[in-house]
Design an enzyme around this catalytic site. Structure first.
Site, PDB file in Angstrom:
ATOM      1  N   HIS A  61       9.050   4.689   6.487  1.00 41.84           N
ATOM      2  CA  HIS A  61       8.266   4.600   7.725  1.00 41.84           C
ATOM      3  C   HIS A  61       9.026   3.849   8.825  1.00 41.84           C
ATOM      4  O   HIS A  61       8.413   3.178   9.657  1.00 41.84           O
ATOM      5  CB  HIS A  61       6.904   3.961   7.434  1.00 41.84           C
ATOM      6  CG  HIS A  61       6.977   2.559   6.894  1.00 41.84           C
ATOM      7  ND1 HIS A  61       6.078   2.055   5.981  1.00 41.84           N
ATOM      8  CD2 HIS A  61       7.842   1.544   7.136  1.00 41.84           C
ATOM      9  CE1 HIS A  61       6.393   0.802   5.709  1.00 41.84           C
ATOM     10  NE2 HIS A  61       7.459   0.472   6.400  1.00 41.84           N
ATOM     11  N   HIS A  71       2.775  -4.540   9.381  1.00 42.98           N
ATOM     12  CA  HIS A  71       3.911  -5.426   9.635  1.00 42.98           C
ATOM     13  C   HIS A  71       3.515  -6.464  10.682  1.00 42.98           C
ATOM     14  O   HIS A  71       4.072  -6.496  11.785  1.00 42.98           O
ATOM     15  CB  HIS A  71       5.119  -4.626  10.122  1.00 42.98           C
ATOM     16  CG  HIS A  71       5.575  -3.551   9.181  1.00 42.98           C
ATOM     17  ND1 HIS A  71       4.906  -2.367   9.006  1.00 42.98           N
ATOM     18  CD2 HIS A  71       6.655  -3.482   8.370  1.00 42.98           C
ATOM     19  CE1 HIS A  71       5.557  -1.608   8.127  1.00 42.98           C
ATOM     20  NE2 HIS A  71       6.618  -2.258   7.724  1.00 42.98           N
ATOM     21  N   HIS A 106      16.176  -1.328   1.551  1.00 42.24           N
ATOM     22  CA  HIS A 106      16.518  -1.910   2.859  1.00 42.24           C
ATOM     23  C   HIS A 106      16.225  -3.398   2.865  1.00 42.24           C
ATOM     24  O   HIS A 106      15.327  -3.871   2.183  1.00 42.24           O
ATOM     25  CB  HIS A 106      15.864  -1.202   4.042  1.00 42.24           C
ATOM     26  CG  HIS A 106      14.358  -1.227   4.170  1.00 42.24           C
ATOM     27  ND1 HIS A 106      13.487  -0.808   3.186  1.00 42.24           N
ATOM     28  CD2 HIS A 106      13.561  -1.585   5.214  1.00 42.24           C
ATOM     29  CE1 HIS A 106      12.230  -0.893   3.622  1.00 42.24           C
ATOM     30  NE2 HIS A 106      12.247  -1.382   4.839  1.00 42.24           N
ATOM     31  N   GLU A 139       8.645  -2.682  -0.553  1.00 44.41           N
ATOM     32  CA  GLU A 139       7.654  -1.705  -0.057  1.00 44.41           C
ATOM     33  C   GLU A 139       7.458  -0.560  -1.054  1.00 44.41           C
ATOM     34  O   GLU A 139       6.408   0.100  -1.059  1.00 44.41           O
ATOM     35  CB  GLU A 139       8.093  -1.132   1.303  1.00 44.41           C
ATOM     36  CG  GLU A 139       8.032  -2.136   2.436  1.00 44.41           C
ATOM     37  CD  GLU A 139       8.478  -1.559   3.774  1.00 44.41           C
ATOM     38  OE1 GLU A 139       8.171  -2.189   4.805  1.00 44.41           O
ATOM     39  OE2 GLU A 139       9.146  -0.507   3.821  1.00 44.41           O
TER      40      GLU A 139
END
Ligand code: DHB
Ligand code: FE
Length: 280
Positions: free
Chosen positions: A12, A59, A193, A240
């Site tokens: 995303h 977030h 990431h 995530e």
């Protein structure tokens, strides 16, 4: 009864939303990424869900360190795109499905998953970027969306196993909802990431490939993976990926892999994408 027909996972990355919104999808940097979603955009035209249960993380757009629900289900009629780094995305308002959302909340809570019920919430790139990747830039989203926010920002996030079992609880809830609805469950975020610290920029192709394989073929084994392995191998934001296990738990054990895509680079993230279909 309602039924879960398919599930998918997608990263995303917010810069992907900005590339779409700013008309940069044909730029050499972005073109290979968007090409990887061409199949998916065709697939969803012939597999259009009535409702998507969209598992994502906020977030610090709707929640902050003042309030950190582990699992939060959006029961509102509508959800506005959140104002984040690039400003609120110029995408349609997200329309919810309050009846099904409340039914899932009731079923899951009575199954001892203590969901937080949210009646007002803005939704950020975690939710809107996957919608854009699948549906492009419509004036209205073609289905209802139930946002299901998972805390993967502040330690401790839920375990992969908890997420996998929540997926099963969602399946039970959907299959006991008395309406003829086709429902998909989407898991977002990942893959490897890390956005901060000395390891910022970390990508781990071998871990990501194994994760994709195991999500399809060995979800029970994958669900046992401890947090420290996610962080060590996939970076601090790689955690995530636990959200993908919610999708997997909601699908049948023998769900069929229809499509897989993996691409580096996209901003700081290895983009991974899977589509699974339940048999009819
Ligand atoms: C990036 C990826 C994310 O998942 C996120 O939430 C923010 C930024 C990135 O790759 O830049
Ligand atoms: Fe993220």
């Amino acid at each position: 009864m309602a039924r879960i027909t398919a599930g998918l996972t997608s990263s995303h990355v917010p810069a992907v939303g900005a590339a779409l919104d700013l008309g940069k999808t044909a730029d050499p940097y972005w073109a290979p990424l968007f090409a990887g979603f061409e199949f998916s955009k065709r697939w969803i035209l012939s597999n259009r869900p009535d409702v998507v249960v969209l598992v994502y993380n906020d977030h610090a757009s709707a929640f902050s360190l003042e309030l950190i629900p582990t699992f939060a289900i959006g029961c509102a009629e509508t959800f506005m795109p959140a104002d984040e780094g690039w400003g609120p995305r110029p995408v349609p308002v997200v329309e919810g499905h309050p009846e099904l959302a409340w039914h899932i909340a009731q079923s899951a809570i009575l199954d001892e998953f203590d969901m937080t019920i949210v009646n007002r919430m803005d939704v950020d790139h975690g939710l809107t970027v996957p919608l854009s990747l699948m549906f492009g830039q419509p004036t209205r989203w073609p289905c209802k969306v139930i946002p299901l926010a998972v805390n993967v920002v502040q330690y401790p996030p839920p375990t992969g196993n908890r997420c996998y079992n929540l997926g099963k609880a969602i399946r039970k809830a959907v299959e006991s909802f008395d309406a003829d609805l086709s429902v998909q469950v989407w898991g977002t975020g990942g893959m490897s990431h890390q956005l901060q610290g000395p390891r910022a920029g970390l990508i781990n192709r071998a871990f990501d490939a194994a994760f994709l394989d195991r999500l399809v073929a060995d979800p029970e084994g994958l669900a046992k993976l401890p947090h420290v392995e996610y962080v060590r191998e996939a970076g601090s934001e790689g955690i995530e990926l636990v959200m993908w296990l919610v999708m997997r738990g909601a699908l049948a054990r023998d769900a069929r892999e229809v499509y897989r895509f993996y691409h580096v680079p996209a901003s700081n993230t290895a983009v991974g994408h899977l589509i699974l279909e339940n048999s009819r």
